[in-house]
Enzyme design. Structure first.
Site, short mmCIF file in Angstrom:
data_model
loop_
_atom_site.label_atom_id
_atom_site.label_comp_id
_atom_site.label_asym_id
_atom_site.label_seq_id
_atom_site.Cartn_x
_atom_site.Cartn_y
_atom_site.Cartn_z
N CYS A 91 5.50 28.81 8.39
CA CYS A 91 6.89 28.58 7.97
C CYS A 91 7.55 27.43 8.72
CB CYS A 91 7.73 29.84 8.16
SG CYS A 91 7.14 31.22 7.17
N GLN A 153 3.77 40.25 7.51
CA GLN A 153 5.09 39.88 8.02
C GLN A 153 6.14 40.97 7.77
OE1 GLN A 153 6.57 36.00 7.03
NE2 GLN A 153 4.75 34.95 7.78
N ARG A 213 23.81 34.82 -4.50
CA ARG A 213 24.30 35.95 -5.30
C ARG A 213 25.71 36.26 -4.81
NH1 ARG A 213 18.90 37.26 -4.24
NH2 ARG A 213 17.60 37.37 -6.10
N HIS A 341 13.64 30.27 0.88
CA HIS A 341 12.69 29.87 1.93
C HIS A 341 11.45 29.26 1.30
CE1 HIS A 341 10.30 29.79 5.45
NE2 HIS A 341 9.99 31.07 5.56
N CYS A 371 10.60 31.63 13.01
CA CYS A 371 9.35 32.38 13.20
C CYS A 371 8.29 31.82 12.26
CB CYS A 371 9.57 33.87 12.94
SG CYS A 371 10.27 34.25 11.32
N GLY A 373 3.98 32.40 10.80
CA GLY A 373 2.82 33.24 10.69
C GLY A 373 1.91 33.09 11.90
#
Length: 385
Positions: A91, A153, A213, A341, A371, A373
């Site tokens: 990420c 995750q 949203r 993301h 963070c 992986g």
């Protein structure tokens, strides 16, 4: 010889498209090319001046394979003399691209460089590399070390919620705040200067982040079922959205910027990495932030804005609990829960928001961490110029 530095002179991102949304059919090479051209056009720099393009992308299969960075440079119509490479730090890939770009500038390998990234998660789903059937990434030697069947995750997010005693309601409150802050940012027009709207095949234009949203509340999230544990707290509404998007930053030395008549936005002040438990996976932003502050000689109170990627609500919430930052300075214009993301593009998306927010509000220092992986994190401190 004077010491070389690394400065950011322009930062641009696409609006983030939701899964199966407006950007679903846009090839990730074309999405990347679009943001590359928007970047140099806004800066007024000839593409041929760029020494390298460092491009983050996580799922490097299918439409994102064969060095998407280079393919994007060529699709953008840039001179063939401009090389590119594609990197994967999960990420944090495009935040790492910024770190590599800064290192290259400061060491004298580059004078002008582009750092950024992309992910088209509708077209290339998460885990596409595994589902291609050419092998499993975790051999028994690795799984045996941690006594697990795989790394997940979502389970890591549940572990964080348990460790830091974060309730379902508290996580949902954080998620609702993310949407509220993004809605406010869109309504105030503060994101417009950083966006490169995308004209779609049907002639319509995506000009704003699509994941918002409006009116999200704790009550409206209460009906969503936990995804990873029956009695868990993590669900689709307090997790980052699966998204499509790209972002890029133009970086050079102060000396080069002066030569080209450009005014830098921010200086790359400090960049560090940290590794932590790969099973919990998402906690490394905490030691990464501590390391960045220690290296920089700055305190938490010196930092005027923090961007901590909202992979799942417990990540920034646990970070807040450990770092002790002012919650009002964290992700002030919303985060990945509301924006989305797009994995390989998120580091650059966040940094683009960070530098624009710093410039708009006269904030001297900003810190970004996310963070990754495998239980890692990048942390970057920028200084406004």
């Amino acid at each position: 010889m004077s010491a070389r530095d690394a400065v950011i002179v322009e930062a641009v991102r696409t609006p983030v498209g939701r899964r199966k949304g407006s950007l679903a059919e846009v090839h990730p090479v074309d999405l990347s090319a679009h943001v590359l051209n928007a970047l140099v056009t806004r800066a007024g720099v000839e593409p041929g001046a760029v020494d390298d393009v460092i491009w983050g992308c996580v799922q490097q299969v299918g439409a994102q394979s064969f060095n998407i960075g280079r393919n994007s440079v060529l699709a953008a119509g840039w001179p063939e003399s401009v090389p590119a490479t594609t990197i994967d730090r999960q990420c944090g890939s495009s935040q790492q691209a910024v770190h590599f770009a800064a290192a290259g500038l400061m060491s004298g390998q580059y004078d002008v460089v582009v750092a950024g990234g992309v992910e088209a998660m509708t077209m290339i789903p998460m885990g596409a590399g595994v589902s291609s059937g050419v092998g499993f990434p975790y051999p028994p030697s690795l799984l045996g070390r941690y006594d697990v069947e795989t790394f997940n995750q979502g389970i890591g997010a549940e572990m964080m919620a348990a460790k830091w005693s974060l309730s379902r309601e508290a996580c949902d409150e954080f998620a609702a705040l993310s949407h509220s802050r993004l809605a406010s940012a869109i309504d105030r027009g503060v994101l417009e200067a950083q966006l490169a709207p995308v004209t779609l095949p049907d002639g319509s234009v995506l000009a704003a982040d699509e994941g918002l949203r409006r009116g999200t509340t704790v009550e409206s999230l209460a009906g969503l079922k936990p995804v990873f544990q029956e009695d868990g707290v993590i669900h689709a509404g307090n997790s980052s959205q699966i998204s499509d998007g790209a972002a890029a930053l133009l970086m050079m030395t102060s000396e080069k910027a002066a030569e080209l008549g450009l005014t830098p936005i921010a200086r790359f002040h400090t960049g560090v990495l940290a590794g932590d438990d790969p099973v919990m996976m998402l906690s490394a932003p905490i030691p990464a932030t501590q390391k960045a502050l220690s290296r920089s000689g700055l305190s938490v109170d010196d930092i005027g804005v923090f961007e901590v990627n909202e992979a799942f609500a417990p990540v920034p919430m646990a970070w807040l609990a450990e770092i002790g930052a002012d919650p009002a300075k964290l992700n002030p214009n919303g985060g990945a829960i509301a924006i989305g993301h797009p994995l390989g593009g998120s580091g650059a998306r966040i940094m683009t928001q960070l530098v624009h927010h710093m410039r708009d509000n006269g904030i001297r220092y900003g810190l970004q961490t996310m963070c990754e992986g495998g239980g890692m994190a990048n942390a970057t401190i920028l200084e406004l110029l």
